[in-house]
Design an enzyme around this catalytic site. Structure first.
Site, mmCIF file in Angstrom:
data_model
loop_
_atom_site.group_PDB
_atom_site.id
_atom_site.type_symbol
_atom_site.label_atom_id
_atom_site.label_comp_id
_atom_site.label_asym_id
_atom_site.label_seq_id
_atom_site.Cartn_x
_atom_site.Cartn_y
_atom_site.Cartn_z
ATOM 1 N N LYS A 271 0.854 -1.186 0.000
ATOM 2 C CA LYS A 271 0.000 0.000 0.000
ATOM 3 C C LYS A 271 0.889 1.235 0.000
ATOM 4 O O LYS A 271 1.634 1.475 0.957
ATOM 5 C CB LYS A 271 -0.913 -0.002 1.224
ATOM 6 C CG LYS A 271 -1.787 1.238 1.302
ATOM 7 C CD LYS A 271 -2.794 1.136 2.429
ATOM 8 C CE LYS A 271 -3.590 2.430 2.544
ATOM 9 N NZ LYS A 271 -4.571 2.369 3.631
ATOM 10 N N LYS B 163 -2.138 -1.598 -3.997
ATOM 11 C CA LYS B 163 -2.998 -0.421 -3.961
ATOM 12 C C LYS B 163 -2.159 0.836 -3.998
ATOM 13 O O LYS B 163 -1.212 0.918 -3.234
ATOM 14 C CB LYS B 163 -3.811 -0.497 -2.668
ATOM 15 C CG LYS B 163 -4.610 0.720 -2.340
ATOM 16 C CD LYS B 163 -5.224 0.529 -0.988
ATOM 17 C CE LYS B 163 -5.893 1.833 -0.607
ATOM 18 N NZ LYS B 163 -6.360 1.831 0.726
HETATM 19 C C1 PBG Z 1 -7.333 3.837 5.165
HETATM 20 C C2 PBG Z 1 -7.671 3.528 3.740
HETATM 21 C C3 PBG Z 1 -7.459 4.368 2.664
HETATM 22 C C4 PBG Z 1 -7.996 3.741 1.545
HETATM 23 C C5 PBG Z 1 -8.503 2.527 1.957
HETATM 24 N N1 PBG Z 1 -8.274 2.396 3.329
HETATM 25 C C6 PBG Z 1 -6.912 5.725 2.598
HETATM 26 C C7 PBG Z 1 -5.623 6.038 3.191
HETATM 27 O O1 PBG Z 1 -4.773 5.206 3.494
HETATM 28 O O2 PBG Z 1 -5.455 7.251 3.364
HETATM 29 C C8 PBG Z 1 -8.015 4.343 0.181
HETATM 30 C C9 PBG Z 1 -9.040 3.829 -0.759
HETATM 31 C C10 PBG Z 1 -9.326 4.692 -1.917
HETATM 32 O O3 PBG Z 1 -8.699 5.733 -2.165
HETATM 33 O O4 PBG Z 1 -10.236 4.317 -2.660
HETATM 34 N N2 PBG Z 1 -6.757 2.826 5.875
HETATM 35 ZN ZN ZN Z 2 -6.368 3.801 7.927
#
Ligand code: PBG
Ligand code: ZN
Length: 310
Positions: free
Chosen positions: A180, A233
């Site tokens: 991520k 992601k």
């Molecule tokens: C938070 C989380 C995020 C997303 C999914 N879970 C955002 C972040 O880490 O700031 C992003 C999903 C998206 O942008 O569609 N744990």
């Molecule tokens: Zn989070």
């Protein structure tokens, strides 16, 4: 007949934002077509998506109250726990995936417990693990089929795995957000989930966009700790990572096509600059070609409909 890559509704997961209340449907300005939904409205939309052929949903909760220990995340009657019970009762064969994180439930919006020190704020990794593990176990107790931790704390997959096993949920798989990246593509999501950090950013726990090898190492760690499905992601800007992860580990691999990937297509399509349907399908096919088995996309419902027409 000679098409190498397939796209099918059975590969799709549709995310939802669930909030308190009744009859609530609050559109998210930066994500046209996506709303925060109260439980009754959620059920309607999930039923429609399921009927269209989308087999799975991913739940994010927006609690009414936030605090410094994310109480709403692991409350037995928390919003995700109630949504999960409702959906599994009404649609037993629907796959309910729950996002496990603390940011939506923390007053400061970070994914872990924050400690203020003279030199600034730091995240307390190991203390956060306890809360994440409790959250995961409470989702499983509510009937979640797959647990998806997105927090990126070190050691979270192991902590969650042991909490699940201890609670008698050893058959519940973990889909970890294994690679991520700290990404500007999450901008619209933070409006949707009301989870933008109040100070600082997530760079201390999310990965640098420049680092592909590190991403592969992170995935290896999550697999060692017990992840059953690994996720990359965002998706479209990280197709090389999806490909490397699938090739290197051969694990079930999920691609999360995040909020801005969706919003960019919507915005350009609304201006008449691109063909929404064609660009969406082409993007998802690219993720499949890169090696993704599972596609998480806010367009899942429309895609399922489009695939029926072709
Ligand atoms: C938070 C989380 C995020 C997303 C999914 N879970 C955002 C972040 O880490 O700031 C992003 C999903 C998206 O942008 O569609 N744990
Ligand atoms: Zn989070």
């Amino acid at each position: 007949m000679v098409r190498e890559t397939t796209l099918s509704a059975s590969q799709l997961i549709l995310p939802f934002f669930v909030r308190e209340g009744k009859g609530e449907r609050r559109p998210i300005g930066s994500m046209p077509g996506v709303s925060q939904l109260s439980l009754d409205e959620l059920l309607k939309d999930v039923k429609a998506a399921y009927a269209a052929g989308v087999p799975a949903v991913l739940l994010f909760g927006i609690p009414d109250r936030k605090d410094e220990k994310a109480s709403g995340a692991y409350a037995e009657k928390g919003i995700v726990q109630r949504a999960t019970r409702l959906l599994k009762k009404e649609l037993p064969d629907l796959l309910v995936v729950t996002d496990v994180c603390l940011c939506e439930y923390m007053s400061h919006g970070h994914c872990g417990i924050v400690k203020q020190t003279a030199s600034g704020a730091t995240i307390l990794n190991d203390k956060s693990l306890e809360l994440l593990a409790r959250t995961a176990a409470s989702h499983a107790a509510a009937g979640a089929d797959i647990i998806a931790p997105s927090d990126m704390m070190d050691g979270r997959v192991r902590a969650i795995r042991s909490a699940l096993d201890a609670g008698g949920f050893d058959q519940i798989p973990i889909m970890s957000y294994a690679a991520k990246f700290a990404s500007a593509y999450y901008g619209p999501f933070r409006d949707a989930a009301e989870s933008a950090p109040k100070f600082g950013d997530r760079r201390s726990y999310q990965m640098d966009a420049a680092n592909g090898d590190e991403a592969v190492r992170e995935v290896a760690l999550d697999i060692q700790e017990g992840a059953d499905i690994v996720m990359v992601k965002p998706a479209l800007a990280y197709l090389d990572i999806i490909h490397r992860v699938k090739t290197e580990f051969g694990y079930p691999t999920a691609a999360y096509s995040v909020s801005a990937e969706y919003s960019m297509i919507k915005a350009a399509a609304a201006n008449g600059w691109i063909d929404e349907r064609a660009v969406t399908i082409e993007s998802l096919l690219a993720m499949r070609r890169a090696g993704a088995d599972i596609l998480i996309t806010y367009s899942a419902r429309e895609v399922a409909d489009w695939l029926k027409e072709t």
